[in-house]
Motif scaffolding. Structure first.
Motif: not given
Length: 256
Positions: A189-196, A152-156, A227-235
């Motif tokens: 908690s991925f926000a985009v798909g593993f396959d893409t 499932e995409v989204g928080p976990a 919007p420019s190829g970066r992301g952040l995960t907070r746990s």
């Protein structure tokens, strides 16, 4: 059966149980981080000083091979101590880390939340997902989702427990268990798909206000993509007693 076997002083041979999801020849950073914690525990130990912060920078994917972990004291003191670690293989450095130990002293603890939920029963859905059947590290942990899910995409919110030793013939500690699990926030908690897309972390920062206890660690994880190829995960991190700290990961995001 263990994630690593010791081959010499500061040297370890990685097993298939360290394998990550992006490349079958590369390790997940969870086991590597736990191995750093394992070596740091043997570096200038002093009663009353506890590891409170660990920053791990990843220079390149760590190969599924023999690793050398070198540590040293960067700053020594009575109340705080800074350690550094370097992980290399075949003469190339792949990871560098900095850790802070802080002295123990009696302080009035702030009331903090307990875990979001007790450890739920096992689910066949989780065991048959990419976590439970797709790669070595995923199969080496027992995953118990409270919210969200492995597909499932989204928080976990998920509990995790290593099902094998970190180093063959050596007892694993609660702090090593936490370190092995804390690097999984972006994966659960991925926000985009593993396959893409690829969304691999270039760092991991663990900050703790108390020591973990027990086998189980819970993380309440959220990933945001810019919007420019970066992301952040907070746990937010918990053990079965309650909250104990946080983990953050800076992500490199790109289409496959």
């Amino acid at each position: 059966m263990a994630m690593y076997s010791r081959t010499g002083q500061g040297r370890y041979l990685a097993s298939e149980h360290t394998q990550g999801p992006w490349d079958p020849g590369a390790q997940h950073m969870g086991p590597v981080t736990a191995l750093i914690v394992h070596e740091l525990a043997e570096t200038a130990p002093r009663p009353g000083l506890e590891l409170s912060r660990l920053v791990v920078d990843v220079f390149a994917p760590v190969p599924l091979a023999e690793l050398e972990v070198a540590t040293e004291v960067a700053r020594d003191g009575k109340r705080v101590q800074c350690l550094s670690a370097s992980v290399s293989s075949g003469g190339r450095e792949y990871v560098r880390a900095v850790a802070w130990r802080i002295r123990e002293a009696a302080t009035p603890p702030t009331p903090v939340p307990g875990p979001p939920a007790p450890v739920p029963p096992p689910s066949e859905r989780h065991r048959s997902s990419w976590l439970g059947s797709g790669f070595g590290y995923g199969k080496a942990l027992d995953w118990r989702f409270v919210t969200g899910g492995p597909m499932e995409v989204g928080p976990a919110t998920v509990w995790g427990r290593l099902t094998m030793p970190l180093v063959e013939g050596e007892e694993i500690t609660p702090l090593e268990r936490l370190a092995a699990f804390a690097d999984s926030g972006n994966g659960v908690s991925f926000a985009v798909g593993f396959d893409t897309h690829v969304f691999a972390n270039v760092d991991l920062t663990i900050s703790l206000f108390r020591a973990p206890a027990g086998e189980w660690i819970c993380m309440d994880a959220t990933t945001v993509i810019g919007p420019s190829g970066r992301g952040l995960t907070r746990s937010t991190l918990y053990d079965e007693t309650g909250e104990l700290g946080t983990a953050t990961q800076t992500l490199f995001v790109a289409p496959r």
